[in-house]
Design an enzyme around this catalytic site. Structure first.
Site, PDB file in Angstrom:
ATOM      1  CB  ALA A 162      11.357  20.187  -5.271  1.00 30.21           C
TER       2      ALA A 162
ATOM      3  CE1 TYR B  56      12.996  19.947   3.703  1.00 30.08           C
ATOM      4  CE2 TYR B  56      10.952  18.923   4.396  1.00 30.08           C
ATOM      5  CZ  TYR B  56      11.901  19.145   3.435  1.00 30.08           C
ATOM      6  OH  TYR B  56      11.779  18.565   2.197  1.00 30.08           O
TER       7      TYR B  56
ATOM      8  CG  ASP C 232      24.004  15.979  -5.752  1.00 29.48           C
ATOM      9  OD1 ASP C 232      22.833  15.593  -5.912  1.00 29.48           O
ATOM     10  OD2 ASP C 232      24.611  15.888  -4.661  1.00 29.48           O
TER      11      ASP C 232
ATOM     12  CG  PHE D  75      14.678   9.045  -4.093  1.00 31.16           C
ATOM     13  CD1 PHE D  75      14.488   7.942  -4.914  1.00 31.16           C
ATOM     14  CD2 PHE D  75      13.582   9.588  -3.429  1.00 31.16           C
ATOM     15  CE1 PHE D  75      13.219   7.394  -5.076  1.00 31.16           C
ATOM     16  CE2 PHE D  75      12.324   9.047  -3.578  1.00 31.16           C
ATOM     17  CZ  PHE D  75      12.139   7.952  -4.411  1.00 31.16           C
ATOM     18  CB  ILE D  76      13.310  13.123  -6.559  1.00 33.36           C
ATOM     19  CG1 ILE D  76      12.531  12.555  -5.368  1.00 33.36           C
ATOM     20  CG2 ILE D  76      12.347  13.599  -7.646  1.00 33.36           C
ATOM     21  CD1 ILE D  76      11.640  13.559  -4.650  1.00 33.36           C
TER      22      ILE D  76
END
Ligand code: UDP
Length: 325
Positions: free
Chosen positions: A117, A149, A31, A11-12
């Site tokens: 990120a 996480y 990816d 998405f980002i």
């Protein structure tokens, strides 16, 4: 600039790739297509200056190949989404901790400036609102899968900053708070695509708990703008941590009502106990609010896109046939 974007099909990552290409930069997308999709890269792949490497961030050969000749890295590839995290803490730790180590080690060998990120989840149970970058963190017990996480991401931050101090890696940490917009999938639990899909299908909107928990939703356009700003000002911000988010706080029940109004749906709201959705012992975070004064001061960060505008964009993308949920 030639920029490696890990997680480019997500998405980002895909929005960032589009934005970098718009500004005339070259992009290498890495990816493994486990959660992202080539469909997200349809625009980018049709443009000059974009190349794609299919590979896992835990694979050093793939990462080194993608890194070759790049002037900067934005590391977005991660296992995310509460559903995925509580189902597989092992995968969360392996991808988010080990994968980031591989990316950071490759960047250190080549001296490539890197943005990591991170996430607002690292603030854990912190009760300081709004949360500031230097606040103590307060994550929960390792017996509760959710915290794998935050644990992996805070380890990434420590590791990146240690490489900066001891191996001169130019690195910046961006803690993202609930980024939202078109192309986000609801498959891993994210609330906006889930509730919009339910509203468009005129099904009940599943609000977990009593809906008084709040989140601060930041439009992906604002996030990619500030990531680009960080790349352009790298030399003056290296070794630093930034909160990136929109400080406007929205209770989830209000979000659900707004989605019903904006879609014109006949849906009702169904309150679902957390125990029906998550394993025993699950801990919800009731509030998360970023203090973005540092990003405002140092990066002129000014998140402008309203939540309603984002909701309309996501609704339009669903109506245009986006099949994400
Ligand atoms: N949520 C909800 N219904 C859903 C999915 C999520 O009420 O179908 C709530 C969830 O409990 C949380 C908020 O929406 O309070 C944001 O969830 P998301 O997974 O998008 O982000 P995170 O919890 O990681 O901030």
């Amino acid at each position: 600039m030639r920029v490696l974007v890990t997680g480019a099909a997500g998405f980002i990552g895909s929005h960032l790739a589009d934005h970098l290409l718009d500004r005339g930069h070259a992009v290498v997308g890495l990816d493994d297509l486990s959660a992202g999709s080539l469909g997200n890269l349809a625009l980018a792949r049709a443009r000059r200056g974009f190349s794609f490497v299919e590979g896992d961030v835990r694979n050093r050969i793939a990462v080194d190949e993608a890194m070759r000749g790049c002037d900067a890295v934005v590391h977005l590839a991660a296992r995310i989404g509460l559903r995925m995290i509580v189902e597989s803490p092992l995968g969360t730790l392996e991808v988010n901790a080990r994968g980031t180590e591989v990316v950071l080690q490759s960047a250190t060998r080549t001296g490539t400036p890197t943005i990591i990120a991170s996430t607002s989840e690292v603030y854990g149970h912190s009760r300081n609102f709004p949360s500031r970058e230097e606040d103590p963190i307060s994550i929960g017990s390792p017996t509760i899968g959710r915290w794998s996480y935050a644990c992996a991401k805070i380890y990434d931050e420590f590791y990146a900053l240690a490489l900066h101090r001891e191996r001169e890696l130019p690195v910046v940490i961006s803690r993202l708070f609930n980024t939202v917009g078109a192309r986000q999938t609801g498959r891993y639990g994210m609330v906006i695509p889930r509730l919009i899909a339910q509203a468009l299908a005129h099904e009940p909107l599943t609000v977990y708990g009593d809906g008084t928990q709040t989140r601060c939703f930041c439009a992906v356009e604002d996030v990619v703008n500030v990531l680009l700003e960080q790349l352009e000002r790298f030399g003056s911000i290296t070794g630093e941590v930034f909160n990136i988010g929109n400080p406007v706080e929205t209770p989830i029940i209000d979000l659900a009502k707004r989605i019903i109004a904006r879609t014109g749906s006949s849906s009702t709201i169904e309150f679902v106990p957390f125990s029906d959705v998550y394993p025993a012992g699950f801990e919800e975070i009731m509030r998360r609010v970023p203090d973005i004064s540092k990003a405002q001061r140092r990066l002129q960060f000014d998140p402008r896109v309203s939540l309603d505008a984002t909701l309309d964009a996501v609704i339009a993308s669903f109506n245009a046939g986006a099949v994400l949920v």
